[in-house]
Design an enzyme around this catalytic site. Structure first.
Site, PDB file in Angstrom:
ATOM      1  N   TYR A 135       3.638 -27.559  17.698  1.00 28.22           N
ATOM      2  CA  TYR A 135       5.072 -27.712  17.472  1.00 28.22           C
ATOM      3  C   TYR A 135       5.344 -29.174  17.156  1.00 28.22           C
ATOM      4  CZ  TYR A 135      10.044 -27.273  17.605  1.00 28.22           C
ATOM      5  OH  TYR A 135      11.361 -27.283  17.217  1.00 28.22           O
ATOM      6  N   GLN A 196      12.711 -19.973  18.529  1.00 28.10           N
ATOM      7  CA  GLN A 196      12.273 -18.901  17.618  1.00 28.10           C
ATOM      8  C   GLN A 196      10.884 -19.187  17.043  1.00 28.10           C
ATOM      9  OE1 GLN A 196      14.996 -20.669  17.401  1.00 28.10           O
ATOM     10  NE2 GLN A 196      15.368 -21.525  15.379  1.00 28.10           N
ATOM     11  N   ASN A 219      12.593 -30.306  22.149  1.00 29.40           N
ATOM     12  CA  ASN A 219      13.788 -30.440  22.998  1.00 29.40           C
ATOM     13  C   ASN A 219      13.788 -29.383  24.103  1.00 29.40           C
ATOM     14  OD1 ASN A 219      14.625 -28.064  21.793  1.00 29.40           O
ATOM     15  ND2 ASN A 219      16.175 -29.023  20.511  1.00 29.40           N
ATOM     16  N   SER A 242      11.609 -38.439  26.059  1.00 30.63           N
ATOM     17  CA  SER A 242      10.716 -39.604  26.129  1.00 30.63           C
ATOM     18  C   SER A 242      11.157 -40.570  27.232  1.00 30.63           C
ATOM     19  CB  SER A 242      10.742 -40.345  24.800  1.00 30.63           C
ATOM     20  OG  SER A 242      10.399 -39.461  23.773  1.00 30.63           O
ATOM     21  N   GLN A 264      12.404 -46.339  23.116  1.00 27.14           N
ATOM     22  CA  GLN A 264      12.398 -44.963  23.629  1.00 27.14           C
ATOM     23  C   GLN A 264      13.812 -44.413  23.718  1.00 27.14           C
ATOM     24  OE1 GLN A 264       9.294 -43.260  23.785  1.00 27.14           O
ATOM     25  NE2 GLN A 264       9.204 -45.179  22.656  1.00 27.14           N
ATOM     26  N   HIS A 267      15.195 -42.304  20.848  1.00 26.52           N
ATOM     27  CA  HIS A 267      14.710 -40.944  20.581  1.00 26.52           C
ATOM     28  C   HIS A 267      15.781 -39.896  20.841  1.00 26.52           C
ATOM     29  CE1 HIS A 267      10.471 -41.047  19.628  1.00 26.52           C
ATOM     30  NE2 HIS A 267      10.257 -41.965  20.541  1.00 26.52           N
ATOM     31  N   GLU A 332       6.119 -41.466  31.749  1.00 25.36           N
ATOM     32  CA  GLU A 332       5.316 -41.102  30.571  1.00 25.36           C
ATOM     33  C   GLU A 332       4.573 -42.344  30.060  1.00 25.36           C
ATOM     34  OE1 GLU A 332       7.660 -40.207  27.110  1.00 25.36           O
ATOM     35  OE2 GLU A 332       6.021 -39.110  26.143  1.00 25.36           O
ATOM     36  N   HIS A 333       5.330 -43.426  29.826  1.00 21.01           N
ATOM     37  CA  HIS A 333       4.721 -44.681  29.362  1.00 21.01           C
ATOM     38  C   HIS A 333       4.987 -45.770  30.376  1.00 21.01           C
ATOM     39  CE1 HIS A 333       6.185 -42.635  25.596  1.00 21.01           C
ATOM     40  NE2 HIS A 333       4.906 -42.777  25.301  1.00 21.01           N
ATOM     41  N   ASP A 366       2.675 -45.244  20.096  1.00 23.14           N
ATOM     42  CA  ASP A 366       3.356 -44.097  19.488  1.00 23.14           C
ATOM     43  C   ASP A 366       2.765 -43.760  18.118  1.00 23.14           C
ATOM     44  OD1 ASP A 366       5.095 -43.630  21.533  1.00 23.14           O
ATOM     45  OD2 ASP A 366       6.835 -44.552  20.589  1.00 23.14           O
ATOM     46  N   GLU A 420     -19.181  -8.310  52.878  1.00 22.94           N
ATOM     47  CA  GLU A 420     -17.875  -7.993  52.272  1.00 22.94           C
ATOM     48  C   GLU A 420     -17.649  -6.484  52.188  1.00 22.94           C
ATOM     49  OE1 GLU A 420     -17.560 -10.023  48.494  1.00 22.94           O
ATOM     50  OE2 GLU A 420     -17.233 -11.966  49.445  1.00 22.94           O
ATOM     51  N   HIS A 425     -22.517  -3.899  44.984  1.00 17.42           N
ATOM     52  CA  HIS A 425     -22.938  -5.277  44.723  1.00 17.42           C
ATOM     53  C   HIS A 425     -24.289  -5.533  45.400  1.00 17.42           C
ATOM     54  CE1 HIS A 425     -18.678  -5.792  43.784  1.00 17.42           C
ATOM     55  NE2 HIS A 425     -18.890  -7.028  43.382  1.00 17.42           N
TER      56      HIS A 425
HETATM   57  N1  LIG Z   1       6.552 -36.584  23.876  1.00 16.79           N
HETATM   58  C1  LIG Z   1       6.373 -36.783  22.580  1.00 16.79           C
HETATM   59  O1  LIG Z   1       5.292 -36.993  22.128  1.00 16.79           O
HETATM   60  C2  LIG Z   1       7.541 -36.709  21.652  1.00 16.79           C
HETATM   61  C3  LIG Z   1       7.378 -37.035  20.302  1.00 16.79           C
HETATM   62  C4  LIG Z   1       8.453 -36.900  19.478  1.00 16.79           C
HETATM   63  C5  LIG Z   1       9.677 -36.441  19.986  1.00 16.79           C
HETATM   64  N2  LIG Z   1       9.778 -36.164  21.306  1.00 16.79           N
HETATM   65  C6  LIG Z   1      11.000 -35.623  21.894  1.00 16.79           C
HETATM   66  O2  LIG Z   1      11.160 -34.314  21.337  1.00 16.79           O
HETATM   67  C7  LIG Z   1      12.528 -34.017  21.300  1.00 16.79           C
HETATM   68  C8  LIG Z   1      12.860 -33.542  19.898  1.00 16.79           C
HETATM   69  O3  LIG Z   1      14.095 -32.879  19.916  1.00 16.79           O
HETATM   70  P1  LIG Z   1      14.882 -32.511  18.588  1.00 16.79           P
HETATM   71  O4  LIG Z   1      16.116 -31.818  19.029  1.00 16.79           O
HETATM   72  O5  LIG Z   1      14.992 -33.713  17.731  1.00 16.79           O
HETATM   73  O6  LIG Z   1      13.933 -31.516  17.776  1.00 16.79           O
HETATM   74  P2  LIG Z   1      13.271 -30.119  18.131  1.00 16.79           P
HETATM   75  O7  LIG Z   1      12.478 -29.744  16.934  1.00 16.79           O
HETATM   76  O8  LIG Z   1      12.591 -30.147  19.439  1.00 16.79           O
HETATM   77  O9  LIG Z   1      14.493 -29.091  18.272  1.00 16.79           O
HETATM   78  C9  LIG Z   1      15.208 -28.647  17.171  1.00 16.79           C
HETATM   79  C10 LIG Z   1      15.435 -27.144  17.320  1.00 16.79           C
HETATM   80  O10 LIG Z   1      16.187 -26.888  18.508  1.00 16.79           O
HETATM   81  C11 LIG Z   1      16.856 -25.659  18.343  1.00 16.79           C
HETATM   82  N3  LIG Z   1      18.242 -25.770  18.853  1.00 16.79           N
HETATM   83  C12 LIG Z   1      19.081 -26.811  18.699  1.00 16.79           C
HETATM   84  N4  LIG Z   1      20.263 -26.517  19.277  1.00 16.79           N
HETATM   85  C13 LIG Z   1      20.157 -25.270  19.769  1.00 16.79           C
HETATM   86  C14 LIG Z   1      21.045 -24.406  20.475  1.00 16.79           C
HETATM   87  N5  LIG Z   1      22.288 -24.765  20.790  1.00 16.79           N
HETATM   88  N6  LIG Z   1      20.595 -23.203  20.862  1.00 16.79           N
HETATM   89  C15 LIG Z   1      19.332 -22.806  20.579  1.00 16.79           C
HETATM   90  N7  LIG Z   1      18.457 -23.596  19.904  1.00 16.79           N
HETATM   91  C16 LIG Z   1      18.867 -24.799  19.511  1.00 16.79           C
HETATM   92  C17 LIG Z   1      16.899 -25.344  16.880  1.00 16.79           C
HETATM   93  O11 LIG Z   1      16.168 -24.183  16.666  1.00 16.79           O
HETATM   94  C18 LIG Z   1      16.213 -26.518  16.200  1.00 16.79           C
HETATM   95  O12 LIG Z   1      15.342 -26.098  15.180  1.00 16.79           O
HETATM   96  C19 LIG Z   1      13.273 -35.278  21.712  1.00 16.79           C
HETATM   97  O13 LIG Z   1      13.629 -35.150  23.084  1.00 16.79           O
HETATM   98  C20 LIG Z   1      12.249 -36.394  21.565  1.00 16.79           C
HETATM   99  O14 LIG Z   1      12.428 -37.446  22.470  1.00 16.79           O
HETATM  100  C21 LIG Z   1       8.733 -36.264  22.146  1.00 16.79           C
HETATM  101  N1  LIG Z   2       7.531 -42.016  22.008  1.00 18.63           N
HETATM  102  C1  LIG Z   2       7.278 -40.636  21.617  1.00 18.63           C
HETATM  103  C2  LIG Z   2       6.597 -39.948  22.769  1.00 18.63           C
HETATM  104  O1  LIG Z   2       7.337 -40.016  23.903  1.00 18.63           O
HETATM  105  C3  LIG Z   2       6.406 -40.496  20.417  1.00 18.63           C
HETATM  106  C4  LIG Z   2       6.952 -41.039  19.144  1.00 18.63           C
HETATM  107  C5  LIG Z   2       6.852 -40.516  17.905  1.00 18.63           C
HETATM  108  N2  LIG Z   2       7.443 -41.366  17.052  1.00 18.63           N
HETATM  109  C6  LIG Z   2       7.869 -42.382  17.729  1.00 18.63           C
HETATM  110  N3  LIG Z   2       7.606 -42.184  19.017  1.00 18.63           N
HETATM  111 ZN   LIG Z   3       8.559 -43.232  20.574  1.00 20.38          ZN
END
Ligand SMILES: NC(=O)c1ccc[n+]([C@@H]2O[C@H](COP(=O)([O-])OP(=O)(O)OC[C@H]3O[C@@H](n4cnc5c(N)ncnc54)[C@H](O)[C@@H]3O)[C@@H](O)[C@H]2O)c1
Ligand SMILES: N[C@H](CO)Cc1c[nH]c[nH+]1
Ligand SMILES: [Zn+2]
Length: 435
Positions: A135, A196, A219, A242, A264, A267, A332-333, A366, A420, A425
């Protein structure tokens, strides 16, 4: 943003524990509204397949898909994007991919075996998973770096088929994401996201093949969906927003530390940035830098909300006290921006990734240092680890008994089996014993 919009705490205050608990709380995947929405999406995709995926994608990502073919991308589209992007970006992606690959190659686990004196052989066979879903988030920002971080370890492990899902809100999908998928060797790409997409990977649809494991950040809807399908498929972890926790002795440029916190915060509104320092003047200086630097950022509104809601500048007694607090938080970091950071490394027990020294900006990790940026969040670094090649490898035990080995093991086994009350066995073992 104003100087009073980031929380200031003092670890010596009597109510600090309560304040800390409040600081670390967030709208989690256990939120009932999110859980019911996601349960409904999973059930619909499971029973109606592509039709439900199309319906939710059109609703949440504002698209006008009419058929599943429109969310399946051909390999030629990835290759074309790689050709289209500017050469500087292609070179940066390739350089990052190379470093991520080199780092992860060291994580490969190898099969092993040993032979006993009577000829019995015991061992462990390592095999890659066959089908993995990655994903890549794409709702509020686009993450080519996450394509590399998810797909490269899978490929290094030897996974046969890497299926990537990424949302394309308003029909927009960055060429960099597609180019990164080409470089990383993604086998199939579907422009779908959210719960989905997780459901499609977990149950399979007419167009999306069912996978064995789903990895990657997202998310709360993505996280809740991964949690719900766990058991039917494997997952890597439930990653939250993040986080960064910086420990600084006051000797680093306050602008550098402020920008590390902002990196961070930008994000997500729910991202968390915390600074621990024994130096009050330094905390004040970082607070001023945050105010000034925030205005330069295109994503200042998200960053400001994140800092105001979940950020904190915390005064601590010493660097040792800061490390003890960091171990409680298990971020996380963790940036250790102090003189001679190595001396503290052994005291750090709980962090997804540890960045040592004043020049080691978390942002370098990152993108391109090499280690994975998919890391445990929300305190889960207490019990889980970065995404890695080991997430895509399985272990099978190997047992070969020589006739002499079966004779001696059979004597032990029959006694235990009778203890047992399991006579079949006992007899199965007994047949191999030479009386
Ligand atoms: N840990 C990591 O390595 C890393 C890297 C990049 C991003 N992140 C994190 O990932 C997250 C990305 O979130 P994002 O929202 O930008 O993208 P995402 O792709 O996770 O979510 C988008 C999807 O959420 C769904 N959605 C949105 N609103 C909705 C609702 N009301 N009901 C049902 N589904 C809904 C939709 O289907 C949409 O396609 C952020 O929190 C970011 O900090 C983490
Ligand atoms: N900091 C995120 C992980 O928590 C990863 C990322 C992607 N692009 C930038 N930052
Ligand atoms: Zn980042």
């Amino acid at each position: 943003m104003t100087t009073d919009s980031i929380r200031r705490l003092n670890a010596a205050d009597s109510d600090f524990d309560a304040q800390l608990e409040q600081l670390l709380a967030w709208e989690s995947v256990a939120d009932t509204h999110v859980e019911t929405t996601v349960a409904d999406i999973l059930q619909q995709v499971r029973s109606r397949g592509d039709a439900a995926v199309i319906e939710y994608t059109n609703r949440f990502d504002r698209r006008q898909l009419n058929s599943a073919g429109e969310f399946c991308l051909a390999q030629s589209a990835l290759a074309a994007a790689l050709e289209r992007i500017p050469s500087a970006e292609r070179e940066a992606l390739e350089a990052a991919a190379e470093r991520v690959r080199a780092y992860h190659q060291r994580q490969r686990q190898e099969s092993w075996r040993y032979e006993e004196a009577d000829g019995t052989v015991l061992g462990q066979q390592i095999t890659p998973m066959e089908r993995v879903g990655i994903y890549v988030p794409g709702g509020k920002a686009s993450y080519p770096s996450s394509v590399l971080m998810n797909a490269i370890p899978a490929k290094v492990a030897g996974v046969d088929c890497v299926t990537m899902v990424v949302p394309a809100p308003d029909d927009q999908l960055s060429d960099l994401v597609l180019a990164a998928a080409a470089i990383a060797g993604v086998d199939q790409l579907f422009t779908i996201g959210g719960a989905q997409a997780v459901a499609a990977l977990a149950y399979g649809t007419e167009s999306v093949p069912k996978v064995d494991k789903i990895v990657g950040p997202g998310n709360i809807f993505v996280a809740a969906a991964k949690r719900a399908v766990f058991g039917r498929v494997a997952i890597d972890m439930i990653a939250g927003p993040s986080e960064i926790l910086v420990i600084c002795d006051g000797g680093t440029d306050p602008d550098w530390i402020a920008m590390d916190l902002l990196s961070q915060a930008e994000h997500d509104q729910q991202a968390q940035s915390i600074l621990l320092s024994p130096d009050v003047a330094f905390l004040n200086a970082v607070e001023k830098s945050l105010d000034r630097l925030l205005d330069e950022l295109p994503r200042r509104e998200i960053a400001a909300q994140s800092l105001a809601g979940r950020g904190a500048l915390i005064q601590v007694q010493s660097i040792e006290a800061a490390i003890a607090l960091a171990n409680r938080i298990a971020p996380e970091h963790l940036e250790v921006s102090v003189e001679d950071p190595e001396q503290y490394l052994a005291q750090i027990r709980h962090a997804g990734a540890i960045f040592l020294g004043r020049h080691t900006a978390e942002a370098l990790g990152d993108y391109c240092a090499g280690p994975n940026h998919v890391l445990p969040t929300s305190g889960t670094a207490r019990f889980s680890s970065p995404l890695g090649v080991y997430d895509f490898q399985k272990r099978s035990s190997i047992i070969y008994c020589s006739p002499a080995g079966a004779d001696s093991l059979g004597r032990v086994a029959r006694t235990l089996a009778r203890g047992e009350g399991l006579e079949a066995h006992a007899l199965s073992a007994q047949y191999r014993v030479k009386e």
